[in-house]
Design a protein around this motif. Structure first.
Motif, short mmCIF file in Angstrom:
data_model
loop_
_atom_site.label_atom_id
_atom_site.label_comp_id
_atom_site.label_asym_id
_atom_site.label_seq_id
_atom_site.Cartn_x
_atom_site.Cartn_y
_atom_site.Cartn_z
N LEU A 170 0.82 -1.20 0.00
CA LEU A 170 0.00 0.00 0.00
C LEU A 170 0.86 1.26 0.00
N ARG A 171 2.08 1.12 0.51
CA ARG A 171 3.00 2.27 0.55
C ARG A 171 3.87 2.34 -0.71
N THR A 172 4.29 1.19 -1.21
CA THR A 172 5.22 1.18 -2.34
C THR A 172 4.57 1.56 -3.67
N VAL A 173 3.26 1.64 -3.72
CA VAL A 173 2.63 2.14 -4.95
C VAL A 173 2.88 3.64 -5.13
N HIS A 174 3.29 4.31 -4.04
CA HIS A 174 3.48 5.75 -4.10
C HIS A 174 4.93 6.15 -4.38
N GLU A 213 4.97 15.59 -3.25
CA GLU A 213 3.79 15.04 -3.92
C GLU A 213 3.41 13.68 -3.35
N VAL A 214 4.40 12.86 -3.03
CA VAL A 214 4.13 11.55 -2.44
C VAL A 214 3.47 11.72 -1.07
N ARG A 215 3.97 12.64 -0.27
CA ARG A 215 3.38 12.85 1.06
C ARG A 215 1.93 13.35 0.96
N LYS A 216 1.66 14.19 -0.04
CA LYS A 216 0.29 14.66 -0.25
C LYS A 216 -0.61 13.50 -0.64
N ALA A 217 -0.11 12.64 -1.53
CA ALA A 217 -0.91 11.49 -1.97
C ALA A 217 -1.18 10.53 -0.82
N LEU A 218 -0.21 10.32 0.05
CA LEU A 218 -0.40 9.44 1.19
C LEU A 218 -1.45 9.99 2.16
N ALA A 219 -1.48 11.30 2.29
CA ALA A 219 -2.46 11.93 3.18
C ALA A 219 -3.89 11.72 2.70
#
Length: 245
Positions: free
Chosen positions: A56-60, A92-98
């Motif tokens: 779930l994390r590595t897709v980002h 951008e990755v941190r925004k997507a995770l949020a």
């Protein structure tokens, strides 16, 4: 006369700059080191969650590796490395995770209760090393060197020769060499791979008797303040490929 003085100043500036800065980091790609200190009774539960839900994390963004600490310093600790193209990419990755509800509900929120403390560090690969994938499963050693202030312009070449000598004589396999950008400065991390902890011990004993290794290390330690290491057990298969030059 003014023009002549300006020309002299520019030449002086360029010469001094080359001595002052040493090898430059032109590649924007960086690697984030993350360390989680876990509650002792929750270590197994956390690692099971990682195995089950890390996808779930590595897709980002790209995961270089995920390890538990076997020896060296505090135990009940995990260490992982993430790769980013640049700082905008990480933002951008941190925004997507949020915004990723599945990741938050299945991975982040359950694991937060298991963690005592988190640390992060931003590093670059040194210019003369690129990541490669180890030949098979094994164990890893993260050796951390605190060097004297001055950066690679001061200690870069001797350190490179020390690493090269270990690799060229076949005592170990190099995964990567990282130079800290955010965190404790003038710090270098060397990630090694071994078939087992016993093969590491055997290689260390042999290298200590090799005059080529001893000479290179003696030169490098003139710039060394302190060092420490950790033996790491991998929990996520590394996908990197190595080029060393």
């Amino acid at each position: 006369l003014i023009s002549q003085n300006i020309s002299i100043f520019l030449i002086f500036f360029q010469v001094c700059s080359s001595f002052a800065t040493g090898p430059r980091q032109y590649d924007g790609t960086f690697y984030e080191f993350r360390t989680y200190y876990l509650k002792p009774s929750k270590m197994s539960e956390f690692l099971e969650n990682v195995k089950k839900n890390i996808h779930l994390r590595t897709v980002h963004s790209e995961l270089v590796g995920y390890w538990s600490v076997e020896f060296g310093g505090r135990v009940n600790k995990v260490f992982h490395i993430w790769k980013y193209d640049n700082f905008a990419h990480r933002t951008e990755v941190r925004k997507a995770l949020a915004k990723d509800k599945e990741w938050q509900e299945q991975f982040l929120i359950p694991n937060l209760a298991l963690i005592d403390k988190q640390e992060t560090e931003i590093t670059y690969l040194v210019p003369w090393c690129k990541l490669v994938k180890p030949p098979k499963e094994g164990v890893y050693e993260l050796a951390t060197f605190q060097m004297k202030p001055g950066g690679p312009a001061l200690w870069g070449d001797p350190f490179k020769r020390a690493v090269h000598t270990h690799v060229n004589q076949g005592y170990t396999k190099l995964v990567g060499v990282f130079h800290a950008e955010y965190g404790v400065l003038n710090r270098v991390h060397v990630l090694w791979w071994y078939e087992s902890a016993d093969s590491r011990a055997a290689g260390r004993h042999q290298s200590h008797e090799d005059p080529r290794v001893v000479a290179a290390v003696r030169e490098s330690v003139n710039y060394l303040v302190s060092q420490q290491n950790m033996l790491l057990i991998s929990y996520v298969i590394l996908t990197i490929e190595i080029v060393f030059h």
